[in-house]
Write a protein that holds these residues in place. Structure first.
Motif, PDB file in Angstrom:
ATOM      1  N   ARG A  21      -1.188  -0.331 -11.414  1.00  0.00           N
ATOM      2  CA  ARG A  21      -1.098  -0.045  -9.922  1.00  0.00           C
ATOM      3  C   ARG A  21      -1.232  -1.275  -9.098  1.00  0.00           C
ATOM      4  O   ARG A  21      -0.386  -1.333  -8.203  1.00  0.00           O
TER       5      ARG A  21
ATOM      6  N   SER B 162       2.127  -3.206  -9.219  1.00  0.00           N
ATOM      7  CA  SER B 162       3.220  -2.472  -8.443  1.00  0.00           C
ATOM      8  C   SER B 162       2.785  -2.851  -6.985  1.00  0.00           C
ATOM      9  O   SER B 162       3.849  -3.060  -6.230  1.00  0.00           O
ATOM     10  N   VAL B 163       1.544  -2.929  -6.397  1.00  0.00           N
ATOM     11  CA  VAL B 163       1.443  -2.889  -5.037  1.00  0.00           C
ATOM     12  C   VAL B 163       1.555  -4.183  -4.534  1.00  0.00           C
ATOM     13  O   VAL B 163       2.068  -4.608  -3.567  1.00  0.00           O
TER      14      VAL B 163
ATOM     15  N   ILE C 164      -0.750  -5.042   8.356  1.00  0.00           N
ATOM     16  CA  ILE C 164      -0.911  -3.473   8.611  1.00  0.00           C
ATOM     17  C   ILE C 164      -0.066  -3.194   7.122  1.00  0.00           C
ATOM     18  O   ILE C 164      -0.810  -2.236   6.298  1.00  0.00           O
ATOM     19  N   THR C 165       0.820  -3.785   6.609  1.00  0.00           N
ATOM     20  CA  THR C 165       1.307  -3.659   5.358  1.00  0.00           C
ATOM     21  C   THR C 165       0.252  -3.725   4.238  1.00  0.00           C
ATOM     22  O   THR C 165      -0.101  -2.931   3.342  1.00  0.00           O
TER      23      THR C 165
ATOM     24  N   VAL D  83       7.642  -7.841  -1.493  1.00  0.00           N
ATOM     25  CA  VAL D  83       8.909  -7.845  -1.198  1.00  0.00           C
ATOM     26  C   VAL D  83       9.236  -7.258   0.260  1.00  0.00           C
ATOM     27  O   VAL D  83       9.800  -7.695   1.139  1.00  0.00           O
ATOM     28  N   VAL D  84       8.232  -6.335   0.875  1.00  0.00           N
ATOM     29  CA  VAL D  84       8.023  -6.370   2.357  1.00  0.00           C
ATOM     30  C   VAL D  84       8.006  -7.409   2.962  1.00  0.00           C
ATOM     31  O   VAL D  84       8.595  -7.528   4.295  1.00  0.00           O
TER      32      VAL D  84
ATOM     33  N   ILE E  44      10.552  -8.429   5.858  1.00  0.00           N
ATOM     34  CA  ILE E  44      10.179  -8.380   7.387  1.00  0.00           C
ATOM     35  C   ILE E  44      10.550  -9.871   7.768  1.00  0.00           C
ATOM     36  O   ILE E  44      10.795 -10.284   8.962  1.00  0.00           O
TER      37      ILE E  44
ATOM     38  N   MET F 239      14.237 -10.190   8.253  1.00  0.00           N
ATOM     39  CA  MET F 239      14.500  -9.565   9.464  1.00  0.00           C
ATOM     40  C   MET F 239      13.894 -10.168  11.014  1.00  0.00           C
ATOM     41  O   MET F 239      14.978 -10.252  11.871  1.00  0.00           O
ATOM     42  N   MET F 240      12.928 -10.881  10.816  1.00  0.00           N
ATOM     43  CA  MET F 240      12.462 -11.400  12.127  1.00  0.00           C
ATOM     44  C   MET F 240      13.241 -12.557  12.455  1.00  0.00           C
ATOM     45  O   MET F 240      13.515 -12.808  13.476  1.00  0.00           O
TER      46      MET F 240
ATOM     47  N   MET G 170       2.439  -7.838  11.141  1.00  0.00           N
ATOM     48  CA  MET G 170       3.185  -6.923  10.109  1.00  0.00           C
ATOM     49  C   MET G 170       2.302  -6.754   8.710  1.00  0.00           C
ATOM     50  O   MET G 170       2.238  -5.739   7.924  1.00  0.00           O
TER      51      MET G 170
ATOM     52  N   THR H 149       5.336  -4.580  -4.283  1.00  0.00           N
ATOM     53  CA  THR H 149       5.680  -4.088  -3.060  1.00  0.00           C
ATOM     54  C   THR H 149       5.490  -5.148  -1.744  1.00  0.00           C
ATOM     55  O   THR H 149       6.272  -5.147  -0.977  1.00  0.00           O
TER      56      THR H 149
ATOM     57  N   TYR I  36      -2.145  -0.613   4.151  1.00  0.00           N
ATOM     58  CA  TYR I  36      -1.586   0.424   3.565  1.00  0.00           C
ATOM     59  C   TYR I  36      -1.397   0.261   1.988  1.00  0.00           C
ATOM     60  O   TYR I  36      -1.733   1.256   1.716  1.00  0.00           O
ATOM     61  N   CYS I  37      -1.100  -0.850   1.680  1.00  0.00           N
ATOM     62  CA  CYS I  37      -1.135  -1.228   0.331  1.00  0.00           C
ATOM     63  C   CYS I  37      -2.522  -1.055  -0.509  1.00  0.00           C
ATOM     64  O   CYS I  37      -2.622  -0.146  -1.408  1.00  0.00           O
TER      65      CYS I  37
END
Lengths: 309, 294
Positions: free
Chosen positions: A8, A11-12, A281-282, A18-19, A23, A26-27, A278, A15, A285-286
């Protein structure tokens, strides 16, 4: 258990990276930069020097790797909006009002929600139940800035009981805390009700009743304890949710917290601050999902054995 | 003989839809939500008939910020526009974004969920990892970035809302397809040589129709909330198009002196989102009674 946790964790971590990459890309693909003529009227030579100093003249992948290397060393750079401090200093300063108001909102809202959900489950299909489900539907569906607006209109404009905005004095905290508290209260009222109804219908409750245990002991000692698992797992994501809620609550109540920086960092192309917010927060959450997965695995052995689901 | 036979023969013909309809009707909040939603939809569709003035025309500049009266039911806004007209036309933006975004969510969610559920394995793993990415990024923050990236606008908001709306539909369809994949009728179809595409289209998607309907209806309020939130922050649908989020944001500056500027858009948004959610919740409980109260 350990292989499950490691899997886990991996995997986190994937994640998260990748996020962060998405971001970052995009930014930087938002048209315009931090030193465009409108925001900062400087000569071309100065701008070039600034861009070079901040590494913005480098290719994107170099910028990304540099940034993430810094992040791994807890170096989030310097915010362009306020160059006198680091991103960490700015965040730890702005964090205080958000954490106090959001935290108190959750701390007050969650127990109220649990009580409401319990009352609803124990008095199923009575007016208490209908009242609880109305409250939870309203809290879950109506956006927080609408709740805030209604609170201001009723308590500050019409009744004139409480100040509508501001930060340091505690009496100014009441309305924003009420706005924050609506969501955890609604969430907990709904989850507690369904978890308790679920537990109450199990055979062991019938056995306890047959054994002659008082209804109070059944509820508080057995049912509540068996219904607590889903309540524990929604807590962290909900707490983090107050951070995004702060964008609206703090705008409505004019609180100098974290909220305003979410919008201003995007508007001003303040890449280091935007990225830090960003990622923060990510990351939270992870961690929250990781923790709740681990808690679930500790409780339910089928997950850590089976693996695939 | 026949008089007796008719009602008995009628009984087994009652379809699951009839029972779902009865369950729906017994839920008063859901019926009320559905009625309010229907009125709002009619209001949005026939907006030009309800109010004669166009929403962007500054026809009442001399009466700017006038309080509600017989001529202007909700008053006049700061730029001399009839506020009732703006609220009515705001329903058009809000509802159309809600419905179109929900439709897109379903269009993306059904095939992805069905394929992941049917084939499982690597494909399923891949889809679930993508969904995991969506679960750790709050939709609002990502929408703010995307909104800034694309400079807002009506269609962009629809796409952003769909981008975050499909996940729920996809998960629902995937769970349903997974549950039905091992059933006898699917096995029989496979044995008869039906292609996976045929089985998904002919057997598995029709069996997922109730989660799809529920997913569609519950995606509507989420999209409306996202639009209102972005418009509130000024990165949604740009003015002069009337949207409730924008009006609420303007209302903050006026609320101590001109209460109507804040009250009406707030109430309009709250009522619409609440009615749609109540309707969707009722529909879910009616179509799948085992989920009641979740």
């Amino acid at each position: 258990m350990l292989p499950y946790v490691l899997r886990r964790l991996l995997s986190v971590a994937v994640t998260f990276f990748v996020v962060s990459l998405i971001i970052f890309l995009m930014m930087h693909s938002i048209p315009g930069g931090p030193f465009d003529a409108n925001d900062m009227p400087v000569s071309a030579a100065v701008r070039e020097k600034l861009m070079a100093q901040l590494g913005l003249d480098q290719p994107l992948h170099v910028q990304y790797l540099r940034y993430m290397w810094g992040v791994l060393h807890f170096d989030f750079g310097v915010p362009y909006q306020s160059p006198g401090e680091t991103v960490i200093q700015l965040l730890s300063r702005a964090w205080v009002p958000s954490l106090v108001l959001g935290g108190l909102g959750v701390v007050i809202g969650a127990p109220l929600g649990i009580l409401l959900g319990m009352a609803a489950a124990l008095n199923r299909n009575t007016w208490i139940d209908y009242f609880a489900s109305t409250v939870s539907t309203i809290g879950l569906t109506i956006p927080v800035f609408v709740t805030s607006m209604l609170l201001i209109l009723v308590f500050a404009v019409w009744l004139n009981w409480l100040p509508a905005s501001g930060w340091p004095q505690p009496e100014r905290w009441i309305l924003p805390i009420a706005a924050y508290a609506a969501i955890p209260m609604a969430t907990y009222a709904r989850y507690t009700r369904s978890a308790m109804l679920d537990t109450l219908s199990r055979p062991f409750v019938t056995v306890l009743r047959a054994k002659g245990l008082s209804e109070n002991r059944i509820v508080f000692q057995h049912v509540l304890r068996n219904s607590a698992i889903p309540l524990v797992t929604v807590f962290l994501p909900m707490f983090i949710g107050t951070a995004t809620g702060s964008i609206f609550v703090e705008a409505m109540f004019r609180v100098p917290g974290l909220g305003a920086y979410f919008v201003s960092s995007i508007e001003k192309r303040d890449y280091p601050l935007e990225m830090a917010l960003m990622l923060m927060i990510t990351f939270m959450y992870c961690i929250a999902y990781l923790l709740s997965d681990i808690v679930y695995a500790l409780i339910n052995p089928r997950i850590r054995m089976g693996g695939s689901e | 003989m026949t008089e007796v036979a008719v009602p008995i023969a009628d009984l087994p013909q009652r379809s699951p839809i009839w029972f779902a309809w009865q369950r729906f009707l017994s839920n008063k909040a859901a019926v009320a939500g559905g009625l309010v939603l229907a009125v709002l939809i009619l209001m949005a569709l026939f907006a030009p008939l309800i109010t004669p003035v166009p929403p962007e025309a500054q026809l009442f500049l001399t009466e700017s910020l006038a309080f509600p009266s017989a001529q202007h039911w909700f008053g006049v806004d700061g730029l001399g526009r009839d506020f009732y007209t703006r609220i009515v036309y705001g329903a058009r933006v809000s509802l159309s974004i809600g419905f179109i975004a929900a439709a897109f969510s379903v269009v993306i969610g059904i095939p992805v969920g069905a394929l992941a559920g049917y084939f499982g394995g690597r494909l399923d793993w891949f889809v679930m990892r993508i969904i995991e990415l969506f679960s750790v990024v709050p939709p609002l923050l990502a929408a703010m970035l995307l909104g800034a990236l694309t400079r807002g606008g009506y269609f962009t908001i629809v796409l952003i809302a769909a981008l975050f709306g499909w996940v729920q539909v996809c998960l629902q369809v995937r769970a349903q397809v997974k549950a039905f994949r091992e059933r006898e009728f699917v096995r029989a179809a496979q044995a008869l040589g039906a292609s996976p595409w045929y089985i998904i289209r002919r057997h598995l998607i029709p069996n997922s129709v109730s989660p799809i309907i529920v997913g569609f209806v519950l995606a509507i309020p989420l999209a409306m909330m996202l639009e209102a939130s972005l418009s509130f922050l000024g990165i949604g649908v740009p003015p002069p198009t009337p949207t409730w989020g924008q009006m609420i944001n303007e209302g903050i500056d006026y609320m101590f002196f001109y209460w109507h500027m804040a009250v009406f858009p707030t109430a309009a948004l709250a009522i619409t989102v609440l009615a749609t959610s109540l309707f969707g919740d009722g529909l879910r409980d009616a179509l799948d009674p085992t989920l009641k109260g979740r």
